[in-house]
Design a protein around this motif. Sequence first.
Motif, PDB file in Angstrom:
ATOM      1  N   ILE A  67       0.512  -1.164  -0.256  1.00 55.41           N
ATOM      2  CA  ILE A  67      -0.446   0.010  -0.245  1.00 55.41           C
ATOM      3  C   ILE A  67       0.651   1.247   0.377  1.00 55.41           C
ATOM      4  N   ASN A  68       1.752   1.301   0.364  1.00 53.31           N
ATOM      5  CA  ASN A  68       3.139   2.261   0.598  1.00 53.31           C
ATOM      6  C   ASN A  68       4.636   1.606  -0.028  1.00 53.31           C
ATOM      7  N   ALA A  69       5.797   2.922   0.668  1.00 53.77           N
ATOM      8  CA  ALA A  69       6.847   2.723   0.364  1.00 53.77           C
ATOM      9  C   ALA A  69       7.407   1.907   1.041  1.00 53.77           C
ATOM     10  N   ALA A  70       6.824   1.792   2.645  1.00 54.78           N
ATOM     11  CA  ALA A  70       7.102   1.215   3.576  1.00 54.78           C
ATOM     12  C   ALA A  70       6.805  -0.435   3.824  1.00 54.78           C
ATOM     13  N   ALA A  71       6.096  -0.738   3.379  1.00 57.51           N
ATOM     14  CA  ALA A  71       5.025  -2.026   3.240  1.00 57.51           C
ATOM     15  C   ALA A  71       6.055  -2.435   1.863  1.00 57.51           C
ATOM     16  N   LEU A  72       5.538  -2.091   0.487  1.00 61.04           N
ATOM     17  CA  LEU A  72       6.726  -2.431  -0.695  1.00 61.04           C
ATOM     18  C   LEU A  72       8.022  -3.013  -0.501  1.00 61.04           C
ATOM     19  N   SER A  73       8.893  -1.802   0.685  1.00 62.97           N
ATOM     20  CA  SER A  73      10.408  -2.548   0.908  1.00 62.97           C
ATOM     21  C   SER A  73       9.672  -3.532   1.622  1.00 62.97           C
ATOM     22  N   ASN A  74       9.154  -3.606   2.955  1.00 62.88           N
ATOM     23  CA  ASN A  74       8.949  -4.991   3.119  1.00 62.88           C
ATOM     24  C   ASN A  74       8.851  -6.599   2.531  1.00 62.88           C
ATOM     25  N   LYS A  75       8.132  -6.452   1.689  1.00 59.74           N
ATOM     26  CA  LYS A  75       7.249  -6.865   0.871  1.00 59.74           C
ATOM     27  C   LYS A  75       8.454  -7.614  -0.311  1.00 59.74           C
ATOM     28  N   LEU A  76       9.773  -6.300  -0.725  1.00 60.54           N
ATOM     29  CA  LEU A  76      10.304  -6.959  -1.481  1.00 60.54           C
ATOM     30  C   LEU A  76      11.442  -7.762  -0.374  1.00 60.54           C
ATOM     31  N   LEU A  77      11.906  -7.374   0.038  1.00 62.53           N
ATOM     32  CA  LEU A  77      12.703  -8.082   1.397  1.00 62.53           C
ATOM     33  C   LEU A  77      12.355  -9.824   1.237  1.00 62.53           C
ATOM     34  N   GLN A  78      11.346  -9.796   1.800  1.00 53.83           N
ATOM     35  CA  GLN A  78      10.114 -11.500   2.717  1.00 53.83           C
ATOM     36  C   GLN A  78      11.122 -11.677   0.383  1.00 53.83           C
ATOM     37  N   MET A  79      10.659 -11.449  -0.798  1.00 55.12           N
ATOM     38  CA  MET A  79      10.654 -12.143  -1.600  1.00 55.12           C
ATOM     39  C   MET A  79      12.053 -12.263  -1.876  1.00 55.12           C
ATOM     40  N   ALA A  80      12.652 -11.816  -1.642  1.00 56.07           N
ATOM     41  CA  ALA A  80      14.042 -11.767  -1.847  1.00 56.07           C
ATOM     42  C   ALA A  80      14.628 -13.373  -0.769  1.00 56.07           C
ATOM     43  N   SER A  81      14.266 -13.100   0.254  1.00 53.05           N
ATOM     44  CA  SER A  81      14.434 -14.202   1.177  1.00 53.05           C
ATOM     45  C   SER A  81      14.102 -15.286   0.938  1.00 53.05           C
ATOM     46  N   GLY A  82      12.875 -15.392  -0.081  1.00 55.01           N
ATOM     47  CA  GLY A  82      12.854 -16.977  -0.805  1.00 55.01           C
ATOM     48  C   GLY A  82      10.687 -17.128  -0.327  1.00 55.01           C
ATOM     49  N   ALA A  83      10.072 -15.651   0.440  1.00 56.38           N
ATOM     50  CA  ALA A  83       8.857 -16.454   0.655  1.00 56.38           C
ATOM     51  C   ALA A  83       8.264 -14.749   1.013  1.00 56.38           C
ATOM     52  N   LYS A 134      -1.651 -13.185   6.783  1.00 53.67           N
ATOM     53  CA  LYS A 134      -0.569 -13.650   7.376  1.00 53.67           C
ATOM     54  C   LYS A 134       0.075 -15.004   6.775  1.00 53.67           C
ATOM     55  N   ASN A 135      -0.533 -15.477   6.233  1.00 54.87           N
ATOM     56  CA  ASN A 135      -0.235 -16.558   5.479  1.00 54.87           C
ATOM     57  C   ASN A 135       1.207 -16.631   4.333  1.00 54.87           C
ATOM     58  N   PHE A 136       2.219 -17.859   4.566  1.00 55.50           N
ATOM     59  CA  PHE A 136       3.027 -17.080   3.155  1.00 55.50           C
ATOM     60  C   PHE A 136       3.480 -18.205   1.968  1.00 55.50           C
ATOM     61  N   ILE A 137       3.413 -17.222   1.145  1.00 59.05           N
ATOM     62  CA  ILE A 137       3.744 -18.172  -0.049  1.00 59.05           C
ATOM     63  C   ILE A 137       4.965 -18.131  -0.454  1.00 59.05           C
ATOM     64  N   GLN A 138       5.610 -19.190  -1.076  1.00 57.15           N
ATOM     65  CA  GLN A 138       6.625 -19.736  -1.170  1.00 57.15           C
ATOM     66  C   GLN A 138       7.311 -19.007  -2.514  1.00 57.15           C
ATOM     67  N   VAL A 139       8.618 -18.527  -2.765  1.00 58.93           N
ATOM     68  CA  VAL A 139       8.658 -18.138  -3.868  1.00 58.93           C
ATOM     69  C   VAL A 139      10.048 -18.306  -4.544  1.00 58.93           C
ATOM     70  N   GLU A 172      10.269 -21.042   9.583  1.00 60.02           N
ATOM     71  CA  GLU A 172      10.430 -22.403   9.806  1.00 60.02           C
ATOM     72  C   GLU A 172      10.713 -22.624   8.721  1.00 60.02           C
ATOM     73  N   ARG A 173      11.174 -22.083   7.468  1.00 60.14           N
ATOM     74  CA  ARG A 173      11.711 -22.675   6.050  1.00 60.14           C
ATOM     75  C   ARG A 173      13.289 -23.496   6.978  1.00 60.14           C
ATOM     76  N   ILE A 174      13.414 -22.330   7.593  1.00 63.01           N
ATOM     77  CA  ILE A 174      14.814 -23.129   7.816  1.00 63.01           C
ATOM     78  C   ILE A 174      14.588 -24.198   8.661  1.00 63.01           C
ATOM     79  N   LYS A 175      14.021 -24.424   9.564  1.00 65.71           N
ATOM     80  CA  LYS A 175      13.625 -25.303   9.886  1.00 65.71           C
ATOM     81  C   LYS A 175      12.830 -26.877   9.777  1.00 65.71           C
ATOM     82  N   ASN A 176      11.954 -26.311   8.513  1.00 65.94           N
ATOM     83  CA  ASN A 176      11.787 -27.814   7.269  1.00 65.94           C
ATOM     84  C   ASN A 176      12.830 -28.004   7.203  1.00 65.94           C
ATOM     85  N   ARG A 177      13.554 -27.812   6.741  1.00 66.38           N
ATOM     86  CA  ARG A 177      15.254 -27.851   5.417  1.00 66.38           C
ATOM     87  C   ARG A 177      16.296 -28.851   6.706  1.00 66.38           C
TER      88      ARG A 177
END
Length: 417
Positions: free
Chosen positions: A241-257, A263-268, A299-304
Amino acid sequence: MSLTAIKNLLFDSFEVSKVLIIAPLRVAKVTWPSEIEKWEHLDIINYSLAIGSKEERLKALKTKADIYLINRENIDWLINKSGLVFDYDMVVIDELSSFKSHRSKRFKSLMKVRPKVKRMVGLTGTPSSNGLMDLWAEFRILDMGERLGRFIGQYRETYFKPDKRNGAIVYSYKPLAFAEDAIYEKISDITVSMKSEDYLDMPVLITNELIVHLSEKEREVYETLRKELVVSIKDKEIDAINAAALSNKLLQMASGAVYDEDKNFIQVHDRKLDALEDLIEGANGKPVLVAYWFKHDLERIKNRFDVRELKTSKDIKDWNEGNISVGLIHPQSAGHGLNLQAGGSTLIWFSLTWSLELYQQTNARIYRQGQNETVVIHHIIAKGTIDENVIKALNKKNVGQEELLEAVKARLEKGDL
């Protein structure tokens, strides 16, 4: 060093009689008591740990002791709600930077009783992680406004000019040309910077950036979100919805999900997990510490992998005794004061934080006094993503803080210590 100085003030020069140490919760609970018990010359000191339930805290504070340890979250309670007289003539704040907000309850509470304290000591390795504006509240506590002024408005008007603004609303301030040198000069008489590498035989520190590459499809998803602020992944719509939210989403996506609106995560992608696997295998059985930022990273690190979070005193003890091969830490919970250097010398940043303070403090968990091996800090960076901006920003912010620390650096010969 602080405990040795306290001992001398208590029992040699008799300049103080009752000391309060304020620290992050686990640091107050684990690090300070273990340091008091570790050194033979401190065995004369009696301490009381004011942590736990209200009843446990009150009992500890009423127990006769030389030093009282309390977590910073309970400062407001101690001063305004405990019903006890604040009669400490010396206060030590471990991680002074956690009092950098003049609007916080902890700051306002401590300022109420500040005139009663004869000696105030602040300890931090990150005094100005977000710039010179951080310093006002920290030094207001230390000297009651003698050096940088009694009011934040006065400090701003003297040393800063408006930077980002919208009409009459100012969002940020920029230091005036003379401000940096003038501020350092003002605080230099009560500020000492001493780096471990200047006085101790510290091991070599190696930093490394491990670059991972997204596939064409993964990059397309990332770029769509970056440009359009919305993208569809696996029939789920992800929007910012804004620049701060975009920054957060892009960081998540760069990380892999990335999290959806429920509030559910989607693996990328799994690029960073693959890189982490390579680094763990490359350690050849040596313990590694992994820093993560998002819950889906955990969660993803623990699963692997077979890993263990360092959350309790038992976890920290087991890590330092070499009983954990892969330890997981979050910078917000393990970024300050914990001694983790005995358990390993390799730290891997799975995902990054914009906070220079948390970044540096997390690195300092293993690169500190008592570390005997070469320290290697890996950063897993997704090529062409916001990861690159974050690591660049951290390096840039560090330059400003290093200038402050250099300006107030102790000019001592080793023989003087």
